[in-house]
Scaffold this motif. Structure first.
Motif, PDB file in Angstrom:
ATOM      1  N   ASP A  31     -20.140 -11.757  12.394  1.00 15.14           N
ATOM      2  CA  ASP A  31     -19.496 -10.840  13.339  1.00 15.14           C
ATOM      3  C   ASP A  31     -17.975 -10.984  13.307  1.00 15.14           C
ATOM      4  O   ASP A  31     -17.240  -9.990  13.436  1.00 15.14           O
ATOM      5  CB  ASP A  31     -20.019 -11.089  14.753  1.00 15.14           C
ATOM      6  N   VAL A  32     -17.491 -12.210  13.153  1.00 13.93           N
ATOM      7  CA  VAL A  32     -16.044 -12.428  13.049  1.00 13.93           C
ATOM      8  C   VAL A  32     -15.505 -11.732  11.805  1.00 13.93           C
ATOM      9  O   VAL A  32     -14.457 -11.055  11.851  1.00 13.93           O
ATOM     10  CB  VAL A  32     -15.710 -13.932  13.021  1.00 13.93           C
ATOM     11  N   LEU A  33     -16.201 -11.857  10.698  1.00 16.84           N
ATOM     12  CA  LEU A  33     -15.769 -11.192   9.467  1.00 16.84           C
ATOM     13  C   LEU A  33     -15.799  -9.680   9.625  1.00 16.84           C
ATOM     14  O   LEU A  33     -14.862  -8.986   9.199  1.00 16.84           O
ATOM     15  CB  LEU A  33     -16.666 -11.617   8.300  1.00 16.84           C
ATOM     16  N   LEU A  34     -16.837  -9.171  10.240  1.00 14.79           N
ATOM     17  CA  LEU A  34     -16.945  -7.729  10.473  1.00 14.79           C
ATOM     18  C   LEU A  34     -15.788  -7.246  11.347  1.00 14.79           C
ATOM     19  O   LEU A  34     -15.177  -6.201  11.069  1.00 14.79           O
ATOM     20  CB  LEU A  34     -18.287  -7.409  11.137  1.00 14.79           C
ATOM     21  N   TYR A  35     -15.472  -7.990  12.381  1.00 17.45           N
ATOM     22  CA  TYR A  35     -14.376  -7.637  13.285  1.00 17.45           C
ATOM     23  C   TYR A  35     -13.046  -7.646  12.534  1.00 17.45           C
ATOM     24  O   TYR A  35     -12.223  -6.742  12.691  1.00 17.45           O
ATOM     25  CB  TYR A  35     -14.347  -8.627  14.446  1.00 17.45           C
ATOM     26  N   ALA A  36     -12.842  -8.677  11.713  1.00 21.06           N
ATOM     27  CA  ALA A  36     -11.590  -8.786  10.961  1.00 21.06           C
ATOM     28  C   ALA A  36     -11.443  -7.630   9.980  1.00 21.06           C
ATOM     29  O   ALA A  36     -10.362  -7.050   9.844  1.00 21.06           O
ATOM     30  CB  ALA A  36     -11.549 -10.123  10.216  1.00 21.06           C
ATOM     31  N   ASN A  37     -12.523  -7.275   9.312  1.00 23.65           N
ATOM     32  CA  ASN A  37     -12.463  -6.202   8.320  1.00 23.65           C
ATOM     33  C   ASN A  37     -12.311  -4.823   8.951  1.00 23.65           C
ATOM     34  O   ASN A  37     -11.763  -3.908   8.335  1.00 23.65           O
ATOM     35  CB  ASN A  37     -13.725  -6.222   7.446  1.00 23.65           C
ATOM     36  N   ALA A  38     -12.776  -4.680  10.180  1.00 22.31           N
ATOM     37  CA  ALA A  38     -12.722  -3.375  10.849  1.00 22.31           C
ATOM     38  C   ALA A  38     -11.282  -2.960  11.147  1.00 22.31           C
ATOM     39  O   ALA A  38     -10.937  -1.777  11.059  1.00 22.31           O
ATOM     40  CB  ALA A  38     -13.548  -3.402  12.127  1.00 22.31           C
ATOM     41  N   GLU A  41      -5.089  -5.580  10.990  1.00 18.09           N
ATOM     42  CA  GLU A  41      -3.815  -5.762  11.689  1.00 18.09           C
ATOM     43  C   GLU A  41      -4.021  -6.241  13.118  1.00 18.09           C
ATOM     44  O   GLU A  41      -3.340  -7.145  13.599  1.00 18.09           O
ATOM     45  CB  GLU A  41      -3.003  -4.465  11.668  1.00 18.09           C
ATOM     46  N   THR A  42      -4.964  -5.608  13.811  1.00 16.69           N
ATOM     47  CA  THR A  42      -5.266  -6.033  15.178  1.00 16.69           C
ATOM     48  C   THR A  42      -5.805  -7.455  15.186  1.00 16.69           C
ATOM     49  O   THR A  42      -5.397  -8.286  16.013  1.00 16.69           O
ATOM     50  CB  THR A  42      -6.300  -5.089  15.817  1.00 16.69           C
ATOM     51  N   PHE A  43      -6.701  -7.736  14.271  1.00 13.70           N
ATOM     52  CA  PHE A  43      -7.288  -9.079  14.180  1.00 13.70           C
ATOM     53  C   PHE A  43      -6.199 -10.135  13.970  1.00 13.70           C
ATOM     54  O   PHE A  43      -6.173 -11.158  14.667  1.00 13.70           O
ATOM     55  CB  PHE A  43      -8.301  -9.119  13.038  1.00 13.70           C
ATOM     56  N   LEU A  44      -5.310  -9.904  13.021  1.00 11.90           N
ATOM     57  CA  LEU A  44      -4.273 -10.881  12.723  1.00 11.90           C
ATOM     58  C   LEU A  44      -3.316 -11.062  13.898  1.00 11.90           C
ATOM     59  O   LEU A  44      -2.870 -12.187  14.185  1.00 11.90           O
ATOM     60  CB  LEU A  44      -3.499 -10.463  11.472  1.00 11.90           C
ATOM     61  N   SER A  45      -3.013  -9.982  14.580  1.00 13.85           N
ATOM     62  CA  SER A  45      -2.136 -10.064  15.747  1.00 13.85           C
ATOM     63  C   SER A  45      -2.785 -10.877  16.861  1.00 13.85           C
ATOM     64  O   SER A  45      -2.142 -11.736  17.492  1.00 13.85           O
ATOM     65  CB  SER A  45      -1.801  -8.656  16.245  1.00 13.85           C
ATOM     66  N   GLU A  46      -4.049 -10.616  17.108  1.00 12.08           N
ATOM     67  CA  GLU A  46      -4.766 -11.348  18.165  1.00 12.08           C
ATOM     68  C   GLU A  46      -4.935 -12.817  17.792  1.00 12.08           C
ATOM     69  O   GLU A  46      -4.802 -13.701  18.655  1.00 12.08           O
ATOM     70  CB  GLU A  46      -6.127 -10.692  18.402  1.00 12.08           C
TER      71      GLU A  46
END
Length: 208
Positions: A31-38, A41-46
């Protein structure tokens, strides 16, 4: 509000409390990988907001999760290596920061160009004056020397061997225990008695 924390915070805390069954751990990673791939930019910022949080400790989870898609996330490991090395040198608790490099075990055997970049950066760190980052580089680099993508293997090995005569016994001993399992000690080299004695007195120094 940090979306990553909202979605994964409870699961990560349960992971550290050892309350997640194996199947739930696998799902968390996926799920973390799916969230990051989705939305990268948002993932990296968070992630940047909470990456060194001692309460949540998200980086080990993230490092393992993203290791399943390094075609997309290889550069992330290169950039985070630099971030961790820099942060370690600035921190009043450097061991807590440098310990995050333990999770690089998930990518060290991958035969991809970004791994060469990591090895090259660690090689450079052999010449650092910082005890923590130098020790980490000494400890980690031998694990990369059997990877076909890593260049300058002989040079790297020789530069680690020079640490066997470093003025600091912790550096000398770290070099010894890092090189020995890989058969990379100089021919006929034996651990000096004084270093073996220091090991008994002061305990095993930091290694990855």
């Amino acid at each position: 509000m940090n979306g990553f924390v909202v979605i994964f915070g409870d699961a990560i805390k349960n992971f550290w409390d050892e309350r997640l069954p194996a199947e739930s751990v696998k799902k968390l990673m996926a799920d973390v990988l799916l969230y990051a791939n989705a939305n990268s930019e948002t993932f990296l910022s968070e992630l940047q907001q909470i990456q060194f949080s001692t309460d949540l400790q998200p980086l080990p989870i993230v490092f393992e999760a993203l290791s399943h898609d390094t075609d997309r996330w290889g550069s992330f490991y290169v950039e985070m290596l630099e971030t961790i090395l820099t942060r370690t040198k600035q921190s009043n608790k450097p061991q807590e920061i440098i310990d995050h490099l333990i999770e690089y075990v998930f990518i060290e055997k991958q035969q991809k160009p970004f791994v060469q970049q990591i090895a090259a950066r660690l090689h450079k760190e052999l010449f650092s004056d910082n005890l923590y980052t130098k020790s980490a580089a000494i400890s980690m680099l031998p694990n990369y020397l059997k990877n076909p993508v890593v260049k300058d293997k002989g040079l790297i090995a020789r530069n680690i061997q020079t640490k066997l005569v470093n003025p600091k016994w912790r550096i000398r001993y770290t070099a010894y225990i890092s090189l020995k399992p890989h058969g990379l000690l100089p021919k006929g080299y034996k651990l000096p008695f004084v270093d073996a004695l220091f090991r008994i007195i002061y305990g095993r120094p930091f290694t990855m």
